[in-house]
Enzyme design. Structure first.
Site, PDB file in Angstrom:
ATOM      1  N   SER A  29       4.731  -5.554   4.335  1.00 36.96           N
ATOM      2  CA  SER A  29       4.337  -5.545   2.928  1.00 36.96           C
ATOM      3  C   SER A  29       3.149  -6.534   2.665  1.00 36.96           C
ATOM      4  O   SER A  29       1.966  -6.423   3.688  1.00 36.96           O
ATOM      5  CB  SER A  29       5.192  -6.085   2.058  1.00 36.96           C
ATOM      6  OG  SER A  29       5.041  -5.986   0.649  1.00 36.96           O
ATOM      7  N   GLU A  88       5.681   5.865  -0.349  1.00 37.12           N
ATOM      8  CA  GLU A  88       5.475   4.282  -0.799  1.00 37.12           C
ATOM      9  C   GLU A  88       4.120   4.294  -1.811  1.00 37.12           C
ATOM     10  O   GLU A  88       3.159   4.948  -1.572  1.00 37.12           O
ATOM     11  CB  GLU A  88       4.966   3.836   0.618  1.00 37.12           C
ATOM     12  CG  GLU A  88       6.419   3.273   1.278  1.00 37.12           C
ATOM     13  CD  GLU A  88       6.121   2.083   1.936  1.00 37.12           C
ATOM     14  OE1 GLU A  88       5.917   0.987   1.503  1.00 37.12           O
ATOM     15  OE2 GLU A  88       6.476   2.372   3.338  1.00 37.12           O
ATOM     16  N   HIS A 135       9.811   1.341   0.788  1.00 31.81           N
ATOM     17  CA  HIS A 135       8.963   0.363   1.448  1.00 31.81           C
ATOM     18  C   HIS A 135       9.768  -0.591   2.216  1.00 31.81           C
ATOM     19  O   HIS A 135      10.709  -0.954   1.973  1.00 31.81           O
ATOM     20  CB  HIS A 135       8.668  -0.584   0.192  1.00 31.81           C
ATOM     21  CG  HIS A 135       7.615  -1.770   0.231  1.00 31.81           C
ATOM     22  ND1 HIS A 135       6.239  -1.485   1.034  1.00 31.81           N
ATOM     23  CD2 HIS A 135       7.890  -3.046   0.045  1.00 31.81           C
ATOM     24  CE1 HIS A 135       5.795  -2.792   0.988  1.00 31.81           C
ATOM     25  NE2 HIS A 135       6.654  -3.640   0.539  1.00 31.81           N
TER      26      HIS A 135
END
Length: 297
Positions: free
Chosen positions: A144, A238, A268
């Site tokens: 991320s 995503e 995610h």
């Protein structure tokens, strides 16, 4: 018809989701993420250290080689997250890569906005070099925001004249602070975790008025020449799908050996859900396979 594991996870995540349009309560979000963390496996050794002035953890699975190190940056939008929230993931990456994982507790916004995280990333890399690791013995990974931080750290380290590590891994990378790619809109409903309204709040907290196209904030706008081979993982549903696509495209245009893998229907950072999601285990195994291949090359 019985739910598949990924369908069940998506449903649970939607049930737990908060309104992304509401003003972000940082302390509450941090506490919630800490509570939702999975427990690290009992056979993972956890050693707390001071790395370049930062609290950090060495995570070592049985068989981890002492001459292989992964500098791993946790996700959380540069605002939330910690080694505690990602300890279980880091431990399993140590297992599949047969390497020791160093996870620094890098500074977060809003207390320490951009470029604090990048500074801490480079400091962590320098610290590993000071411990006697050669660049060829080191890989850098993250998920991320941590995935974007991987590339920003590499760019900054290169610009400071440091030799590049052996490889890099970006899991569901957030690599464009403009939050303007198509998938922020086209996949907003499908993604149960990352919403456009919420991630733009995190971007504002991290940037603190800085240019969202600054290459060290949004490495999709950086010159990536000279960076090491990189593996990029992203789920097909995503919100950050197009960030990963653009990162791969830019890396290849700049001569970087980039391997992009889009995993069907995955959420995610699905790797973090490995205790309950078969594809999470498979994703971690693929990360380990890639890193072992790079170290063997």
């Amino acid at each position: 018809m019985e739910e598949t594991p990924i369908e069940k996870l998506q449903r649970i995540l939607r049930e737990k989701a908060t309104d992304p349009r509401a003003p972000m309560q940082v302390a509450e979000r941090r506490e919630l993420m800490e509570k939702m963390s999975f427990k690290v496996k009992d056979d993972i050794t956890v050693e707390t250290v001071q790395a370049a002035g930062l609290e950090a953890e060495w995570l070592r699975a049985p068989g981890a080689q002492k001459d292989r190190a992964i500098l791993y940056f946790h996700g959380g939008g540069y605002v939330i997250g910690s080694p505690n929230t990602h300890r279980a993931l880091g431990g399993e990456i140590s297992r599949t890569s047969q390497a020791s994982v160093l996870m620094p507790d890098y500074r977060l916004a809003p207390e320490a906005p951009f470029p604090a995280a990048v500074e801490d990333g480079v400091s962590g890399y320098r610290w590993l070099l000071d411990q006697g690791f050669t660049p060829a013995q080191i890989a850098i990974g993250g998920d991320s925001a941590g995935g974007g931080l991987v590339v920003a750290t590499l760019v900054s380290a290169r610009d400071q004249g440091l030799a590049m590590p052996r490889a890099a891994v970006c899991i569901s990378p957030w690599s464009d602070m403009t939050c303007s790619n198509e998938s922020y809109r086209t996949r907003d409903a499908a993604d149960p975790m990352v919403k456009h309204a919420g991630i733009t709040q995190m971007a504002a907290l991290y940037l603190n008025g800085a240019d969202p196209k600054d290459p060290l904030a949004s490495p999709n706008f950086a010159d990536l020449t000279g960076l090491p081979p990189v593996l990029i993982h992203v789920g097909s549903d995503e919100t950050l799908h197009d960030d990963a696509i653009a990162l791969d495209r830019k890396a290849k245009a700049d001569g970087v050996q980039s391997t992009l893998e889009v995993w069907d229907k995955m959420v995610h950072v699905w790797h973090a859900f490995h205790p309950i999601l078969p594809e999470g285990k498979e994703g971690i195994e693929r990360v380990g396979e890639f890193l072992c291949q790079q170290w063997a090359a």
